[in-house]
Design a protein around this motif. Structure first.
Motif, mmCIF file in Angstrom:
data_model
loop_
_atom_site.group_PDB
_atom_site.id
_atom_site.type_symbol
_atom_site.label_atom_id
_atom_site.label_comp_id
_atom_site.label_asym_id
_atom_site.label_seq_id
_atom_site.Cartn_x
_atom_site.Cartn_y
_atom_site.Cartn_z
ATOM 1 N N GLU A 1 32.256 59.777 35.187
ATOM 2 C CA GLU A 1 31.239 58.795 35.421
ATOM 3 C C GLU A 1 32.210 57.552 36.040
ATOM 4 N N ASP B 1 27.498 51.880 39.951
ATOM 5 C CA ASP B 1 27.456 52.823 38.918
ATOM 6 C C ASP B 1 27.300 54.330 39.631
ATOM 7 N N ASN C 1 24.275 57.047 40.840
ATOM 8 C CA ASN C 1 23.436 57.274 39.843
ATOM 9 C C ASN C 1 21.510 57.049 40.067
ATOM 10 N N LYS D 1 31.831 53.304 36.297
ATOM 11 C CA LYS D 1 30.802 52.230 36.016
ATOM 12 C C LYS D 1 31.111 51.106 37.188
ATOM 13 N N LYS D 2 30.395 50.386 37.461
ATOM 14 C CA LYS D 2 30.444 48.865 38.097
ATOM 15 C C LYS D 2 31.496 48.184 37.687
#
Length: 159
Positions: A109, A133, A159, A111-112
């Motif tokens: 994953e 993201d 996402n 994240k920004k």
């Protein structure tokens, strides 16, 4: 727009250190970017006949010229499934693993604002952040590769 003016602008961008130049006249916008390949001109609604092809001698770099209608920009495009983090500068590519950080693996994953790689330019290491993201899919460059401005480096599934 006068073709001689366009030819002069292309020459100016290719012989200078400008990264890009954007000009709008009578609803036609021209954007010139230094580097990369040749991009064909896009016909706008304001043009009634195709513009003649002009051969402009280019010495070291080629410039990209694209004419875009204002109406095209206002139309919302659907979000694409994948997002590519692009090189913000010219330099040498380094993955996180080569910087003694945990290597990105498929399915991680993101994240920004997360650091996804780095580019070395002028003996400085510049960390490259992700703007969305998502989930890591793949690296598009290898450690030590010379990368160009705007070149895709990392593919992320939104996402």
């Amino acid at each position: 727009m006068d073709l001689q003016l366009v030819a002069q602008l292309i020459n100016m961008v290719t012989t200078s250190s400008l990264a890009s130049l954007e000009i709008e006249e009578n609803g036609t916008r021209i954007k010139l970017e230094n580097g990369g390949g040749i991009v064909p001109a896009v016909r706008t609604e304001n043009v009634s006949v195709p513009a003649p092809v002009v051969n402009v001698p280019v010495e070291v770099h080629t410039a990209q010229a694209v004419a875009v209608s204002d109406q095209t920009e206002e139309a919302e495009e659907p979000k694409e499934e994948f997002y590519e983090v692009k090189a913000p500068m010219v330099g040498i590519f380094y993955s996180l693993g080569s910087m003694n950080r945990p290597e990105l693996k498929e399915g991680d994953e993101i994240k920004k604002g997360s650091i996804v790689c780095a580019i070395e330019a002028m003996k400085l290491i510049n960390e490259v952040e992700c703007d969305v993201d998502g989930t890591f899919v793949e690296l598009l460059a290898k450690d030590g590769d010379q990368v160009e401005y705007g070149q895709p480096l990392v593919r992320i599934r939104r996402n």
